[in-house]
Write a protein that holds these residues in place. Structure first.
Motif, PDB file in Angstrom:
ATOM      1  N   GLY A 190      34.415  48.824  56.329  1.00  0.00           N
ATOM      2  CA  GLY A 190      35.534  49.734  56.141  1.00  0.00           C
ATOM      3  C   GLY A 190      36.412  49.880  57.364  1.00  0.00           C
ATOM      4  N   ARG A 191      35.823  49.784  58.567  1.00  0.00           N
ATOM      5  CA  ARG A 191      36.620  49.938  59.789  1.00  0.00           C
ATOM      6  C   ARG A 191      37.679  48.855  59.880  1.00  0.00           C
ATOM      7  NH1 ARG A 191      36.536  47.480  64.503  1.00  0.00           N
ATOM      8  NH2 ARG A 191      34.607  46.358  63.964  1.00  0.00           N
ATOM      9  N   VAL A 192      37.267  47.600  59.715  1.00  0.00           N
ATOM     10  CA  VAL A 192      38.230  46.502  59.756  1.00  0.00           C
ATOM     11  C   VAL A 192      39.099  46.522  58.500  1.00  0.00           C
ATOM     12  CG1 VAL A 192      38.506  43.992  59.895  1.00  0.00           C
ATOM     13  CG2 VAL A 192      36.691  45.113  61.186  1.00  0.00           C
ATOM     14  N   GLY A 193      38.542  46.977  57.387  1.00  0.00           N
ATOM     15  CA  GLY A 193      39.320  47.067  56.155  1.00  0.00           C
ATOM     16  C   GLY A 193      40.553  47.937  56.313  1.00  0.00           C
ATOM     17  N   ARG A 194      40.416  49.008  57.070  1.00  0.00           N
ATOM     18  CA  ARG A 194      41.572  49.879  57.316  1.00  0.00           C
ATOM     19  C   ARG A 194      42.643  49.167  58.150  1.00  0.00           C
ATOM     20  NH1 ARG A 194      37.196  53.249  56.850  1.00  0.00           N
ATOM     21  NH2 ARG A 194      37.559  55.176  55.652  1.00  0.00           N
ATOM     22  N   LEU A 222      40.234  44.476  48.651  1.00  0.00           N
ATOM     23  CA  LEU A 222      39.239  44.826  49.664  1.00  0.00           C
ATOM     24  C   LEU A 222      37.869  44.946  49.016  1.00  0.00           C
ATOM     25  CD1 LEU A 222      41.024  47.661  51.705  1.00  0.00           C
ATOM     26  CD2 LEU A 222      40.747  45.273  52.367  1.00  0.00           C
ATOM     27  N   GLU A 223      36.871  44.327  49.634  1.00  0.00           N
ATOM     28  CA  GLU A 223      35.473  44.500  49.216  1.00  0.00           C
ATOM     29  C   GLU A 223      34.732  44.959  50.451  1.00  0.00           C
ATOM     30  OE1 GLU A 223      31.906  44.659  48.902  1.00  0.00           O
ATOM     31  OE2 GLU A 223      32.042  42.556  49.453  1.00  0.00           O
ATOM     32  N   LEU A 224      34.263  46.231  50.439  1.00  0.00           N
ATOM     33  CA  LEU A 224      33.810  46.862  51.678  1.00  0.00           C
ATOM     34  C   LEU A 224      32.356  47.317  51.675  1.00  0.00           C
ATOM     35  CD1 LEU A 224      37.012  49.022  52.263  1.00  0.00           C
ATOM     36  CD2 LEU A 224      36.504  46.747  53.169  1.00  0.00           C
ATOM     37  N   GLY A 225      31.627  47.136  50.603  1.00  0.00           N
ATOM     38  CA  GLY A 225      30.218  47.513  50.608  1.00  0.00           C
ATOM     39  C   GLY A 225      30.013  49.014  50.619  1.00  0.00           C
ATOM     40  N   PRO A 272      32.944  40.952  36.844  1.00  0.00           N
ATOM     41  CA  PRO A 272      33.728  41.139  38.071  1.00  0.00           C
ATOM     42  C   PRO A 272      32.879  41.804  39.151  1.00  0.00           C
ATOM     43  CG  PRO A 272      34.309  42.801  36.450  1.00  0.00           C
ATOM     44  CD  PRO A 272      33.375  41.855  35.756  1.00  0.00           C
ATOM     45  N   VAL A 273      33.194  41.529  40.397  1.00  0.00           N
ATOM     46  CA  VAL A 273      32.515  42.159  41.533  1.00  0.00           C
ATOM     47  C   VAL A 273      33.564  42.914  42.335  1.00  0.00           C
ATOM     48  CG1 VAL A 273      31.129  41.813  43.602  1.00  0.00           C
ATOM     49  CG2 VAL A 273      30.807  40.305  41.634  1.00  0.00           C
ATOM     50  N   GLY A 274      33.369  44.201  42.494  1.00  0.00           N
ATOM     51  CA  GLY A 274      34.332  44.986  43.249  1.00  0.00           C
ATOM     52  C   GLY A 274      33.867  46.418  43.395  1.00  0.00           C
ATOM     53  N   GLY A 275      34.478  47.112  44.326  1.00  0.00           N
ATOM     54  CA  GLY A 275      34.097  48.480  44.600  1.00  0.00           C
ATOM     55  C   GLY A 275      35.049  49.477  43.986  1.00  0.00           C
ATOM     56  N   VAL A 276      34.891  50.727  44.423  1.00  0.00           N
ATOM     57  CA  VAL A 276      35.767  51.798  43.980  1.00  0.00           C
ATOM     58  C   VAL A 276      35.957  52.747  45.158  1.00  0.00           C
ATOM     59  CG1 VAL A 276      33.794  53.065  43.019  1.00  0.00           C
ATOM     60  CG2 VAL A 276      36.103  53.641  42.284  1.00  0.00           C
ATOM     61  N   GLY A 277      37.213  53.043  45.466  1.00  0.00           N
ATOM     62  CA  GLY A 277      37.493  53.935  46.590  1.00  0.00           C
ATOM     63  C   GLY A 277      37.058  53.337  47.914  1.00  0.00           C
ATOM     64  N   PRO A 278      36.224  54.030  48.681  1.00  0.00           N
ATOM     65  CA  PRO A 278      35.820  53.548  50.009  1.00  0.00           C
ATOM     66  C   PRO A 278      35.012  52.252  49.994  1.00  0.00           C
ATOM     67  CG  PRO A 278      35.399  55.900  49.790  1.00  0.00           C
ATOM     68  CD  PRO A 278      35.752  55.406  48.423  1.00  0.00           C
ATOM     69  N   SER A 279      34.455  51.876  48.843  1.00  0.00           N
ATOM     70  CA  SER A 279      33.728  50.608  48.780  1.00  0.00           C
ATOM     71  C   SER A 279      34.637  49.450  48.396  1.00  0.00           C
ATOM     72  CB  SER A 279      32.554  50.696  47.802  1.00  0.00           C
ATOM     73  OG  SER A 279      32.964  51.096  46.516  1.00  0.00           O
ATOM     74  N   GLY A 280      35.940  49.717  48.290  1.00  0.00           N
ATOM     75  CA  GLY A 280      36.903  48.642  48.070  1.00  0.00           C
ATOM     76  C   GLY A 280      37.678  48.795  46.778  1.00  0.00           C
ATOM     77  N   TYR A 281      38.586  47.852  46.564  1.00  0.00           N
ATOM     78  CA  TYR A 281      39.338  47.813  45.311  1.00  0.00           C
ATOM     79  C   TYR A 281      39.760  46.390  45.029  1.00  0.00           C
ATOM     80  CZ  TYR A 281      42.970  48.702  48.901  1.00  0.00           C
ATOM     81  OH  TYR A 281      43.734  48.676  50.030  1.00  0.00           O
ATOM     82  N   GLY A 282      39.871  46.093  43.732  1.00  0.00           N
ATOM     83  CA  GLY A 282      40.119  44.714  43.317  1.00  0.00           C
ATOM     84  C   GLY A 282      38.803  43.991  43.095  1.00  0.00           C
ATOM     85  N   TYR A 283      38.890  42.718  42.718  1.00  0.00           N
ATOM     86  CA  TYR A 283      37.708  41.952  42.339  1.00  0.00           C
ATOM     87  C   TYR A 283      37.751  40.554  42.964  1.00  0.00           C
ATOM     88  CZ  TYR A 283      37.757  45.699  38.967  1.00  0.00           C
ATOM     89  OH  TYR A 283      37.809  46.933  38.397  1.00  0.00           O
TER      90      TYR A 283
END
Length: 519
Positions: free
Chosen positions: A198-202, A217-220, A411-422
């Motif tokens: 998430g740090r680099v994602g920002r 973004l896929e952030l775990g 699909p593989v993807g997060g929601v909110g702080p864990s990312g968005y998109g797939y």
């Protein structure tokens, strides 16, 4: 240790410009060209499997079979799916029939966005580059890849081999650290995809925002696992340890901590101990089935977390920072405010957090950022539903860990702080696509249907405008009444049809009508 050759800043700009010119030339418009490039990704891997295994062993200490399962299978699946489905994904789609709009032939079609940037992390240095690249190519884009500098052997091999298999103008590899990544982020892209923390994602998101670049973004995150005491505990222990210890815990979908009723913790620890001994009969340090941490810095970070935990280490706990080794570790009685419950561990450490019941487990999950996955180990569907419906995550998985990312079509993807998109399958193709709509409206439509839109406006035009939308749905509370009306309406129709038939039969006209059919 392989020395990674960094790309010069000047070459980064050249790659960007070359990719742009190549895309603008129109060569990616050909579906056959795209299919050829997709196939080449498969052969880039297949022709050099042993070299890739050696590189991944050097970077991550992975067993060849783990490489095959976690990297190769996923890439081959993406390649085969995109190659087979590309015609379906790229064809024009018509909307449903509408009296108002059908003369205009409204359609939409997936078109490429342009030049894409794909930045991958160290934990899956092949799949998290070549998987999205496959989707970007299927969508018709050019692409620049930025592998992790923390996997030098794999990144160097990619820079060597990719130009031998893919179009040299459209597809490029940029290797380097912070200065090179900073330069890459300064450039204007048509879509960016970043997998990492998430740090680099920002940072990536802020750079993309300057150019209004669409972003995936896929952030775990801190993926919880909730264990129901009524579950098959040996199965649960085996799958939880595999999910946590594969790739030395460096998987974004790893279970990060286990929530279990306090009275069941001893039973779960016993099951973990049995599974642990089966996994590593001679000890994990001697096992070639256990990977290593990517760098000494990451190993030192994980060791500091273990040194600071208030929980009790019951399995593992050893660390050799110089050799990038952290033993697969289980820690029990971990409080919710423990150091292991803060940032993502991203290593082979599994904390057990005892709770009162499932409600407290849900409260712990909801107090944290939405994770990439929520895992539940239970055969009780009501138990599963309670956890899943009370939480939010990229994936909701029962009685398994990690492998949902490898299921074709999911699909593989997060929601909110864990990312968005797939970043897999058709959904990843859509990330790199723009749905362009089209109409072709003949002139006669203005006379027959749409003349009311032109000034001067007249009072009777209002009814034409209303016809574009139709009636609203019934007000809440009136649905049942509408159904009753429709039901009675059907009975009336049936009654009228029946009465008409009876009259025809009685008058003999039915027989007259039927006679010609028998002749």
């Amino acid at each position: 240790m392989t020395t990674l050759t960094y790309t010069s800043i000047e070459d980064i700009e050249k790659f960007h410009e070359t990719a742009r010119r190549a895309f603008d030339s129109g060569k990616t418009q050909s579906i056959e060209f795209r299919k050829d490039q997709i196939a080449q990704i498969g052969w880039l891997l297949r022709d050099n499997e042993d070299r890739w295994r050696e590189a991944l062993r050097a970077d991550l200490g992975r067993h060849p079979q783990e490489n095959d399962l976690l990297e190769f299978v996923s890439i081959y699946t993406e390649v085969n799916m995109a190659y087979k489905e590309i015609e379906k994904w790229t064809k024009a789609h018509s909307i449903g029939f509408s009296v108002n709009w059908f003369p205009m032939h409204p359609k939409y079609k997936a078109e490429p966005k342009g030049v894409a940037l794909i930045i991958a992390p160290f934990n899956f240095p092949l799949f998290l580059l070549l998987g999205p690249l496959t989707s970007a190519i299927a969508a018709g884009n050019a692409a620049v890849l930025k592998p992790s500098e923390q996997t030098p052997a794999t990144s160097q091999l990619l820079a060597e081999l990719l130009p031998k298999y893919l179009d040299n103008e459209l597809y490029h590899v940029v290797n380097g650290g912070v200065p090179e990544t900073t330069k890459v982020l300064e450039l204007k892209w048509d879509h960016s995809m970043y997998t990492g923390n998430g740090r680099v994602g920002r940072i990536v998101a802020a750079a993309a925002a300057k150019h209004l670049t669409p972003l995936t973004l896929e952030l775990g995150g801190k993926n919880p696992a909730v264990v129901d005491p009524k579950v098959d505990v040996k199965m649960a222990a085996r799958r939880l340890l595999w999910g946590r210890f594969s790739n030395a815990g460096q998987i974004c979908l790893c279970p990060e901590y286990v929530l279990v009723p306090a009275e069941f913790q001893d039973t779960l620890v016993e099951a973990f101990t049995e599974a642990y001994q089966r996994f590593y009969p001679e000890g994990p340090e001697k096992s070639d089935s256990f990977s290593r941490i990517v760098t000494t810095a990451h190993a030192a970070r994980i060791k500091r977390m273990l040194d600071g935990t208030k929980g009790k280490i019951v399995l593992g706990g050893q660390a050799d920072v110089d050799n990038r080794y952290v033993a697969p570790t289980v820690v029990r009685d971990v409080p919710v405010d423990d150091v292991l419950m803060g940032e993502e561990i991203f290593g082979p450490v599994l904390p057990i957090v005892p709770v009162k019941d499932v409600d407290e487990a849900i409260a712990v999950i909801r107090a944290k950022d939405h994770p990439l996955a929520v895992y539940v180990f239970s055969t009780d569907k009501k138990f599963q539903d309670k956890v899943f419906k009370s939480t939010k995550s990229g994936a909701a998985v029962a009685n398994e860990t990690v492998i949902s990312a490898g299921v074709p079509g999911l699909p593989v993807g997060g929601v909110g702080p864990s990312g968005y998109g797939y970043y897999s399958g058709k959904q990843c193709f859509e990330q790199f696509s723009h749905y362009r709509v089209s109409l072709d409206n003949p002139g006669w439509v203005d006379t027959v249907a749409f003349g009311f839109r032109f000034p001067p406006y007249k009072p009777d035009y209002k009814k034409h405008i209303g016809s574009l939308t139709g009636a609203l749905p019934p007000r809440p509370g009136q649905k049942s009444a509408m159904k009753v009306v429709k039901r009675w309406g059907l009975w009336v129709v049936f009654a009228l049809v029946g009465a008409s038939s009876a009259l025809l039969m009685k008058s003999g006209r039915f027989a007259q009508l039927k006679a010609p059919a028998q002749a």
